[in-house]
Design an enzyme around this catalytic site. Structure first.
Site, PDB file in Angstrom:
ATOM      1  N   ARG A 126       7.445  52.004  38.301  1.00 12.00           N
ATOM      2  CA  ARG A 126       7.413  51.794  39.756  1.00 12.00           C
ATOM      3  C   ARG A 126       7.572  50.343  40.175  1.00 12.00           C
ATOM      4  NH1 ARG A 126       3.253  55.569  39.321  1.00 12.00           N
ATOM      5  NH2 ARG A 126       4.081  57.662  39.648  1.00 12.00           N
ATOM      6  N   LYS A 183      20.430  42.561  46.205  1.00 17.83           N
ATOM      7  CA  LYS A 183      21.090  43.876  46.140  1.00 17.83           C
ATOM      8  C   LYS A 183      21.219  44.262  44.677  1.00 17.83           C
ATOM      9  CE  LYS A 183      23.913  43.746  50.312  1.00 17.83           C
ATOM     10  NZ  LYS A 183      25.299  43.835  50.814  1.00 17.83           N
ATOM     11  N   GLU A 228      34.995  34.113  45.788  1.00 19.61           N
ATOM     12  CA  GLU A 228      33.808  34.276  46.648  1.00 19.61           C
ATOM     13  C   GLU A 228      33.414  32.936  47.276  1.00 19.61           C
ATOM     14  OE1 GLU A 228      32.640  37.284  47.239  1.00 19.61           O
ATOM     15  OE2 GLU A 228      32.963  38.517  45.453  1.00 19.61           O
ATOM     16  N   LYS A 234      24.882  31.408  51.280  1.00 21.95           N
ATOM     17  CA  LYS A 234      24.453  32.789  51.077  1.00 21.95           C
ATOM     18  C   LYS A 234      22.964  32.926  51.404  1.00 21.95           C
ATOM     19  CE  LYS A 234      24.332  36.950  48.565  1.00 21.95           C
ATOM     20  NZ  LYS A 234      24.856  37.831  47.549  1.00 21.95           N
ATOM     21  N   GLU A 243      21.280  43.543  55.856  1.00 22.70           N
ATOM     22  CA  GLU A 243      22.624  43.691  56.400  1.00 22.70           C
ATOM     23  C   GLU A 243      22.700  44.523  57.673  1.00 22.70           C
ATOM     24  OE1 GLU A 243      25.669  43.843  53.497  1.00 22.70           O
ATOM     25  OE2 GLU A 243      27.088  44.746  54.869  1.00 22.70           O
ATOM     26  N   ARG A 302      24.742  39.289  57.723  1.00 19.82           N
ATOM     27  CA  ARG A 302      25.115  39.434  56.310  1.00 19.82           C
ATOM     28  C   ARG A 302      26.496  40.054  56.163  1.00 19.82           C
ATOM     29  NH1 ARG A 302      21.076  40.775  51.191  1.00 19.82           N
ATOM     30  NH2 ARG A 302      22.656  40.436  49.612  1.00 19.82           N
ATOM     31  N   ASN A 334      31.322  40.109  53.984  1.00 20.33           N
ATOM     32  CA  ASN A 334      32.284  41.166  53.636  1.00 20.33           C
ATOM     33  C   ASN A 334      33.737  40.775  53.874  1.00 20.33           C
ATOM     34  OD1 ASN A 334      30.164  42.786  52.980  1.00 20.33           O
ATOM     35  ND2 ASN A 334      30.099  43.806  54.978  1.00 20.33           N
ATOM     36  N   HIS A 394      36.357  42.068  51.700  1.00 23.63           N
ATOM     37  CA  HIS A 394      35.774  43.131  50.880  1.00 23.63           C
ATOM     38  C   HIS A 394      36.121  44.538  51.342  1.00 23.63           C
ATOM     39  CE1 HIS A 394      33.665  39.892  48.960  1.00 23.63           C
ATOM     40  NE2 HIS A 394      33.089  40.730  48.110  1.00 23.63           N
ATOM     41  N   HIS A 398      37.732  46.443  48.485  1.00 22.63           N
ATOM     42  CA  HIS A 398      37.198  47.644  47.832  1.00 22.63           C
ATOM     43  C   HIS A 398      38.247  48.755  47.790  1.00 22.63           C
ATOM     44  CE1 HIS A 398      32.830  46.269  48.758  1.00 22.63           C
ATOM     45  NE2 HIS A 398      33.233  45.848  47.581  1.00 22.63           N
ATOM     46  N   HIS A 427      37.123  41.939  40.415  1.00 19.47           N
ATOM     47  CA  HIS A 427      36.577  42.030  41.770  1.00 19.47           C
ATOM     48  C   HIS A 427      37.070  40.881  42.667  1.00 19.47           C
ATOM     49  CE1 HIS A 427      33.750  42.720  45.017  1.00 19.47           C
ATOM     50  NE2 HIS A 427      33.332  41.471  44.900  1.00 19.47           N
TER      51      HIS A 427
HETATM   52  N1  LIG Z   1      24.329  42.092  44.067  1.00 16.54           N
HETATM   53  C1  LIG Z   1      25.234  41.471  44.764  1.00 16.54           C
HETATM   54  O1  LIG Z   1      24.968  40.915  45.821  1.00 16.54           O
HETATM   55  C2  LIG Z   1      26.627  41.402  44.222  1.00 16.54           C
HETATM   56  C3  LIG Z   1      27.541  40.538  44.792  1.00 16.54           C
HETATM   57  C4  LIG Z   1      28.811  40.466  44.232  1.00 16.54           C
HETATM   58  C5  LIG Z   1      29.146  41.267  43.146  1.00 16.54           C
HETATM   59  N2  LIG Z   1      28.223  42.108  42.617  1.00 16.54           N
HETATM   60  C6  LIG Z   1      28.538  42.943  41.452  1.00 16.54           C
HETATM   61  O2  LIG Z   1      28.804  42.082  40.368  1.00 16.54           O
HETATM   62  C7  LIG Z   1      29.732  42.700  39.478  1.00 16.54           C
HETATM   63  C8  LIG Z   1      30.789  41.715  39.129  1.00 16.54           C
HETATM   64  O3  LIG Z   1      30.174  40.613  38.509  1.00 16.54           O
HETATM   65  P1  LIG Z   1      30.947  39.674  37.492  1.00 16.54           P
HETATM   66  O4  LIG Z   1      32.221  39.258  38.094  1.00 16.54           O
HETATM   67  O5  LIG Z   1      29.982  38.650  37.059  1.00 16.54           O
HETATM   68  O6  LIG Z   1      31.360  40.694  36.320  1.00 16.54           O
HETATM   69  P2  LIG Z   1      30.697  41.077  34.931  1.00 16.54           P
HETATM   70  O7  LIG Z   1      29.237  41.065  34.984  1.00 16.54           O
HETATM   71  O8  LIG Z   1      31.369  42.306  34.470  1.00 16.54           O
HETATM   72  O9  LIG Z   1      31.171  39.872  33.994  1.00 16.54           O
HETATM   73  C9  LIG Z   1      32.542  39.670  33.813  1.00 16.54           C
HETATM   74  C10 LIG Z   1      32.922  39.600  32.318  1.00 16.54           C
HETATM   75  O10 LIG Z   1      32.562  38.326  31.801  1.00 16.54           O
HETATM   76  C11 LIG Z   1      31.770  38.480  30.626  1.00 16.54           C
HETATM   77  N3  LIG Z   1      30.896  37.314  30.608  1.00 16.54           N
HETATM   78  C12 LIG Z   1      29.809  37.099  31.366  1.00 16.54           C
HETATM   79  N4  LIG Z   1      29.345  35.862  31.159  1.00 16.54           N
HETATM   80  C13 LIG Z   1      30.134  35.305  30.229  1.00 16.54           C
HETATM   81  C14 LIG Z   1      30.158  34.038  29.613  1.00 16.54           C
HETATM   82  N5  LIG Z   1      29.295  33.089  29.959  1.00 16.54           N
HETATM   83  N6  LIG Z   1      31.131  33.790  28.703  1.00 16.54           N
HETATM   84  C15 LIG Z   1      32.053  34.741  28.400  1.00 16.54           C
HETATM   85  N7  LIG Z   1      32.084  35.953  28.961  1.00 16.54           N
HETATM   86  C16 LIG Z   1      31.131  36.228  29.869  1.00 16.54           C
HETATM   87  C17 LIG Z   1      31.103  39.796  30.809  1.00 16.54           C
HETATM   88  O11 LIG Z   1      30.677  40.326  29.576  1.00 16.54           O
HETATM   89  C18 LIG Z   1      32.214  40.623  31.448  1.00 16.54           C
HETATM   90  O12 LIG Z   1      33.102  41.082  30.478  1.00 16.54           O
HETATM   91  C19 LIG Z   1      30.235  43.929  40.181  1.00 16.54           C
HETATM   92  O13 LIG Z   1      29.620  45.063  39.610  1.00 16.54           O
HETATM   93  C20 LIG Z   1      29.776  43.751  41.625  1.00 16.54           C
HETATM   94  O14 LIG Z   1      29.506  44.973  42.257  1.00 16.54           O
HETATM   95  C21 LIG Z   1      26.983  42.193  43.137  1.00 16.54           C
HETATM   96 ZN   LIG Z   2      32.297  40.195  46.260  1.00 11.85          ZN
END
Ligand SMILES: NC(=O)c1ccc[n+]([C@@H]2O[C@H](COP(=O)([O-])OP(=O)(O)OC[C@H]3O[C@@H](n4cnc5c(N)ncnc54)[C@H](O)[C@@H]3O)[C@@H](O)[C@H]2O)c1
Ligand SMILES: [Zn+2]
Length: 348
Positions: free
Chosen positions: A112, A134, A176, A214, A224, A228, A232, A235, A239, A252
């Site tokens: 929990r 998030k 971003e 941010k 949001e 917030r 987007n 986005h 998306h 992304h």
């Molecule tokens: N919570 C939020 O507010 C928020 C905001 C934006 C995106 N997101 C989410 O984040 C995700 C995308 O995140 P991301 O772009 O970090 O992708 P990811 O977490 O998939 O990482 C991208 C790739 O890089 C690799 N990697 C990570 N760190 C590394 C390093 N230091 N050296 C070498 N390789 C490395 C990972 O293994 C992966 O293959 C999506 O799922 C998206 O929905 C969330």
């Molecule tokens: Zn984004």
């Protein structure tokens, strides 16, 4: 009869984001590091050497957005049980946005709720995903449809992890940064137009300013309902690009950049931004290798995809569009023809 349960909640959810060399983290409770195989191979040993805690466990999952689902959450939760973590234990998200989102969600529901901290290892997670609370996973119906708002106890940003990050992933994070600068901070945008993010100092400055922006938005609007939504920009279209091109074809940030270009065409049509300013935003993206355009095979079908976004309410889409440079407008009720025309022009 009405029985009221008054919990008198006054929870302090505030937390710090530390930017700089991470050299020691000391805890007086059991911790579990959640990461994936790629990051574990590169950096887990180093991270473990920086942590002082009574016990340090690990949950290591497969790499990739395709594993960001409830099955993986189940596997992580089993592992946490194996490790005998209790309600006082702490999870450490060590990775990109995928790891951060899933660890935060596990922290929300394991026994929990336990605490978690974020140690982001991608630029995208540093500037965007790791702060704001998030968390969640995807399912067959779409991205991030299952989840919870859950703020970390702290975020620790250290650019040393980025040395191993592939260039394409780095640029995806830069999308971003440009997104936030273009809609929230003109001066920052102007600095970015000539910034060299291969320079450590300039990179740290850009990360810090993005987090400031941010954080400011999240403080004003955690869940949001208003401001917030400015985040987007790019986005809503992005998306739809992710969905239509099949998750995985583009990163992304690449989809967001292509989505920003469609949003710019829409903002031009609505006279929110002049063509020259839109071009400046597009040149800033190009500096990070983000020059691709997305040409949809069918703008009508693409338009319909916009309605599948979870941000769509009552079948109404609100677009976050740039207003000049450094400002934004949230606009709904845009005639379909205008949107379709922007979708087509954004691909030219
Ligand atoms: N919570 C939020 O507010 C928020 C905001 C934006 C995106 N997101 C989410 O984040 C995700 C995308 O995140 P991301 O772009 O970090 O992708 P990811 O977490 O998939 O990482 C991208 C790739 O890089 C690799 N990697 C990570 N760190 C590394 C390093 N230091 N050296 C070498 N390789 C490395 C990972 O293994 C992966 O293959 C999506 O799922 C998206 O929905 C969330
Ligand atoms: Zn984004």
């Amino acid at each position: 009869m009405i029985i009221n349960i008054n919990l008198n909640k006054r929870i302090d959810d505030s937390y710090n984001i530390y930017i700089g060399n991470l050299d020691r983290l000391t805890f007086d409770m059991k911790v579990a590091i959640v990461t994936n195989k790629t990051i574990a191979a590169l950096h887990l040993e180093k991270l473990r050497s920086l942590i002082v805690a009574p016990e340090i466990g690990e949950a290591i999952i497969e790499d990739g957005e395709q594993h960001k689902n409830l099955a993986t959450i189940g596997a992580i939760l089993d592992r946490l049980c194996d490790l005998r973590l209790d309600r006082k234990s702490l999870l450490i998200a060590f990775g990109g946005g995928v790891i951060g989102d899933m660890t935060g969600f596990c922290a929300a529901i394991y026994q929990r709720g336990v605490s978690f901290i974020q140690i982001p290892t991608t630029l995208l997670a540093m500037v965007d995903a790791s702060a704001g609370g998030k968390t969640g996973v995807n399912n067959d119906y779409g991205k991030n449809l299952i989840g919870a708002f859950n703020q970390p106890k702290s975020v620790h940003i250290d650019t040393k992890w980025l040395t191993s990050l592939p260039r394409r992933e780095f640029n995806s994070g830069a999308a971003e940064i440009v997104k936030m600068a273009a809609t929230l901070d003109r001066e920052f945008f102007e600095r970015l137009e000539s910034a060299n993010l291969s320079d450590e100092r300039e990179l740290i400055a850009a990360i810090a300013q993005s987090i400031h922006l941010k954080a400011d938005i999240v403080m004003r609007d955690e869940k949001e309902s208003g401001a917030r939504a400015a985040l987007n920009y790019g986005h809503t279209f992005g998306h739809a690009i992710e969905k239509e091109s099949g998750y995985g074809a583009y990163l992304h940030g690449e989809c967001v950049a292509m989505g920003m270009i469609m949003a710019n065409r829409l903002a031009e049509a609505l006279e929110l931004i002049r063509e020259k300013e839109a071009q400046r935003i597009e040149r800033a993206l190009e500096r990070f290798g983000l020059s691709a355009r997305y040409k949809t095979p069918n703008p009508e079908a693409f338009y319909d995809l916009l309605f599948l976004d979870k941000k769509t309410r009552d079948n109404k889409i609100t677009f976050a569009l740039p207003r000049s440079i450094g400002g934004y407008s949230l606009v709904s009720d845009i005639p379909k023809e205008l949107v379709i025309s922007a979708i087509a022009k954004g691909g030219e």
